[in-house]
Design a protein around this motif. Structure first.
Motif, PDB file in Angstrom:
ATOM      1  N   VAL A 125       0.833  -1.197   0.000  1.00 45.15           N
ATOM      2  CA  VAL A 125       0.000   0.000   0.000  1.00 45.15           C
ATOM      3  C   VAL A 125       0.872   1.254   0.000  1.00 45.15           C
ATOM      4  N   SER A 126       1.969   1.235   0.752  1.00 52.60           N
ATOM      5  CA  SER A 126       2.844   2.407   0.782  1.00 52.60           C
ATOM      6  C   SER A 126       3.470   2.659  -0.584  1.00 52.60           C
ATOM      7  N   ALA A 127       3.815   1.584  -1.302  1.00 49.50           N
ATOM      8  CA  ALA A 127       4.376   1.748  -2.647  1.00 49.50           C
ATOM      9  C   ALA A 127       3.344   2.325  -3.602  1.00 49.50           C
ATOM     10  N   ILE A 128       2.113   1.806  -3.553  1.00 52.83           N
ATOM     11  CA  ILE A 128       1.046   2.313  -4.412  1.00 52.83           C
ATOM     12  C   ILE A 128       0.760   3.788  -4.082  1.00 52.83           C
ATOM     13  N   THR A 129       0.747   4.114  -2.804  1.00 53.29           N
ATOM     14  CA  THR A 129       0.485   5.488  -2.390  1.00 53.29           C
ATOM     15  C   THR A 129       1.563   6.434  -2.905  1.00 53.29           C
ATOM     16  N   LEU A 130       2.814   6.016  -2.785  1.00 48.61           N
ATOM     17  CA  LEU A 130       3.915   6.844  -3.272  1.00 48.61           C
ATOM     18  C   LEU A 130       3.822   7.024  -4.784  1.00 48.61           C
ATOM     19  N   LEU A 131       3.565   5.945  -5.502  1.00 44.61           N
ATOM     20  CA  LEU A 131       3.454   6.033  -6.950  1.00 44.61           C
ATOM     21  C   LEU A 131       2.291   6.927  -7.363  1.00 44.61           C
ATOM     22  N   SER A 132       1.203   6.853  -6.624  1.00 43.86           N
ATOM     23  CA  SER A 132       0.041   7.691  -6.939  1.00 43.86           C
ATOM     24  C   SER A 132       0.360   9.169  -6.748  1.00 43.86           C
ATOM     25  N   THR A 133       1.152   9.468  -5.732  1.00 42.96           N
ATOM     26  CA  THR A 133       1.554  10.853  -5.499  1.00 42.96           C
ATOM     27  C   THR A 133       2.395  11.378  -6.655  1.00 42.96           C
ATOM     28  N   ILE A 134       3.280  10.532  -7.170  1.00 41.62           N
ATOM     29  CA  ILE A 134       4.181  10.944  -8.249  1.00 41.62           C
ATOM     30  C   ILE A 134       3.474  10.916  -9.606  1.00 41.62           C
ATOM     31  N   LEU A 135       2.675   9.873  -9.860  1.00 46.83           N
ATOM     32  CA  LEU A 135       2.116   9.648 -11.195  1.00 46.83           C
ATOM     33  C   LEU A 135       0.752  10.289 -11.398  1.00 46.83           C
ATOM     34  N   ASP A 136       0.021  10.533 -10.307  1.00 44.97           N
ATOM     35  CA  ASP A 136      -1.269  11.204 -10.359  1.00 44.97           C
ATOM     36  C   ASP A 136      -2.251  10.531 -11.327  1.00 44.97           C
ATOM     37  N   PRO A 137      -2.618   9.261 -11.089  1.00 45.84           N
ATOM     38  CA  PRO A 137      -3.596   8.600 -11.959  1.00 45.84           C
ATOM     39  C   PRO A 137      -4.985   9.192 -11.774  1.00 45.84           C
ATOM     40  N   VAL A 138      -5.821   9.058 -12.799  1.00 48.10           N
ATOM     41  CA  VAL A 138      -7.206   9.485 -12.683  1.00 48.10           C
ATOM     42  C   VAL A 138      -7.947   8.590 -11.704  1.00 48.10           C
ATOM     43  N   TYR A 139      -7.603   7.300 -11.755  1.00 49.69           N
ATOM     44  CA  TYR A 139      -8.283   6.289 -10.925  1.00 49.69           C
ATOM     45  C   TYR A 139      -7.377   5.082 -10.838  1.00 49.69           C
ATOM     46  N   ALA A 140      -7.485   4.348  -9.763  1.00 47.50           N
ATOM     47  CA  ALA A 140      -6.740   3.105  -9.641  1.00 47.50           C
ATOM     48  C   ALA A 140      -7.533   2.120  -8.790  1.00 47.50           C
ATOM     49  N   TYR A 141      -7.326   0.852  -9.078  1.00 46.14           N
ATOM     50  CA  TYR A 141      -7.960  -0.189  -8.274  1.00 46.14           C
ATOM     51  C   TYR A 141      -6.989  -1.353  -8.134  1.00 46.14           C
ATOM     52  N   GLY A 142      -7.192  -2.156  -7.088  1.00 49.32           N
ATOM     53  CA  GLY A 142      -6.362  -3.326  -6.876  1.00 49.32           C
ATOM     54  C   GLY A 142      -7.188  -4.470  -6.328  1.00 49.32           C
ATOM     55  N   LYS A 143      -6.865  -5.693  -6.752  1.00 47.21           N
ATOM     56  CA  LYS A 143      -7.628  -6.865  -6.358  1.00 47.21           C
ATOM     57  C   LYS A 143      -6.783  -8.113  -6.511  1.00 47.21           C
ATOM     58  N   ARG A 144      -7.302  -9.204  -5.998  1.00 42.60           N
ATOM     59  CA  ARG A 144      -6.643 -10.480  -6.204  1.00 42.60           C
ATOM     60  C   ARG A 144      -6.920 -10.973  -7.621  1.00 42.60           C
ATOM     61  N   MET A 145      -5.901 -11.459  -8.276  1.00 42.87           N
ATOM     62  CA  MET A 145      -5.918 -11.930  -9.653  1.00 42.87           C
ATOM     63  C   MET A 145      -5.934 -10.746 -10.613  1.00 42.87           C
ATOM     64  N   GLU A 146      -5.237 -10.927 -11.716  1.00 43.34           N
ATOM     65  CA  GLU A 146      -5.065  -9.858 -12.691  1.00 43.34           C
ATOM     66  C   GLU A 146      -6.340  -9.608 -13.488  1.00 43.34           C
ATOM     67  N   THR A 147      -7.053 -10.667 -13.851  1.00 45.67           N
ATOM     68  CA  THR A 147      -8.221 -10.508 -14.707  1.00 45.67           C
ATOM     69  C   THR A 147      -9.353  -9.812 -13.966  1.00 45.67           C
ATOM     70  N   VAL A 148     -10.184  -9.106 -14.729  1.00 46.89           N
ATOM     71  CA  VAL A 148     -11.272  -8.346 -14.134  1.00 46.89           C
ATOM     72  C   VAL A 148     -12.436  -8.320 -15.114  1.00 46.89           C
ATOM     73  N   ASP A 149     -13.653  -8.282 -14.603  1.00 57.11           N
ATOM     74  CA  ASP A 149     -14.842  -8.151 -15.428  1.00 57.11           C
ATOM     75  C   ASP A 149     -14.820  -6.774 -16.087  1.00 57.11           C
ATOM     76  N   PRO A 150     -14.843  -6.692 -17.425  1.00 58.77           N
ATOM     77  CA  PRO A 150     -14.789  -5.386 -18.097  1.00 58.77           C
ATOM     78  C   PRO A 150     -15.920  -4.442 -17.683  1.00 58.77           C
ATOM     79  N   ASP A 151     -17.031  -4.997 -17.210  1.00 54.15           N
ATOM     80  CA  ASP A 151     -18.143  -4.151 -16.804  1.00 54.15           C
ATOM     81  C   ASP A 151     -17.879  -3.410 -15.493  1.00 54.15           C
ATOM     82  N   THR A 152     -16.824  -3.793 -14.776  1.00 56.84           N
ATOM     83  CA  THR A 152     -16.562  -3.194 -13.470  1.00 56.84           C
ATOM     84  C   THR A 152     -15.483  -2.120 -13.492  1.00 56.84           C
ATOM     85  N   VAL A 153     -14.800  -1.950 -14.645  1.00 58.87           N
ATOM     86  CA  VAL A 153     -13.725  -0.954 -14.737  1.00 58.87           C
ATOM     87  C   VAL A 153     -13.969  -0.061 -15.955  1.00 58.87           C
TER      88      VAL A 153
END
Length: 230
Positions: A125-153
């Motif tokens: 979480v600290s790494a993601i937080t630091l990267l978000s501060t530097i990179l300034d994404p519009v949105y980000a999400y994290g979950k178990r497993m790489e694949t995701v339902d396209p309707d949810t993102v």
């Protein structure tokens, strides 16, 4: 990635030029390291595995690449970073994936292993937080497993219109999303952890573990979604 991972995607309205390297350098300044193998650093550029003994050469190649990947570590905990990762279902959305193996966050039935797993959650979480501060994404999400339902993102249009359809284990709301849902409402969400960054971005972690949440936090994602009026 195709194995059992915890994968987070930082999403951008346009390609974050130079920022991938800036993000890696910020991690190195925060006591993360790039692992060495036989005196060389290993990384990926446009699906090619490369090695170099020079950090300057490594950063130059990463900066010039269309897609790139690298691993960093801290206290024997590793995370991988990839630009425009294939796991995101919409090719027109620029992204950076940050991933680690699920077992790093799982203490199983061994209760004495919980501090080890909890510490790795904190590191991730600290790494993601630091990267978000530097990179300034519009949105980000994290979950178990790489694949995701396209309707949810979000696709490109959804990202532009600040559409969020689901609460995941890890959620990052930029200023426009914070304005959409309401800063006080997000900060008061029934989540394990909610952090407001200096940039105005809010990092919301729904549960204490992406793999084996404690009973106290099970079901948090649906409660948070209701709280935000989703």
């Amino acid at each position: 990635m195709t194995d059992d991972t915890i994968s987070s995607y930082l999403l951008f309205a346009e390609q974050p030029e130079n920022k991938f390297v800036e993000g890696i350098k910020s991690l190195l300044q925060s006591h993360w390291n790039i692992p060495e193998s036989e005196g060389s650093y290993e990384y990926f550029v446009d699906e090619r595995r490369l090695k170099t003994q020079s950090l300057d050469e490594l950063f130059t190649h990463l900066h010039q690449a269309h897609s790139a990947g690298i691993t960093v570590e801290k206290d024997d905990f590793e995370i991988g970073l990839m630009t425009d990762a294939q796991g995101y279902p919409f090719e027109d959305v620029s992204n950076i994936e940050v991933w680690s193996w699920s077992w790093e966050f799982d203490y199983g039935v061994n209760e004495p292993g919980r501090p080890f797993a909890t510490k790795n959650v904190e590191r991730y979480v600290s790494a993601i937080t630091l990267l978000s501060t530097i990179l300034d994404p519009v949105y980000a999400y994290g979950k178990r497993m790489e694949t995701v339902d396209p309707d949810t993102v979000p696709d490109e249009e959804g990202l532009t219109n600040h559409v969020v359809n689901e609460i995941f284990w890890l959620n990052i709301f930029s200023e426009p999303l914070v304005e959409k849902f309401g800063r006080d409402r997000i900060l008061s969400a029934p989540a394990w952890r909610v952090d407001e960054l200096d940039t105005g971005t809010i990092v919301l972690i729904a549960e204490d573990s992406p793999v084996r949440p404690s009973k106290e936090w099970q079901g948090s994602r649906s409660k948070i979604a209701d709280h935000l009026g989703m």
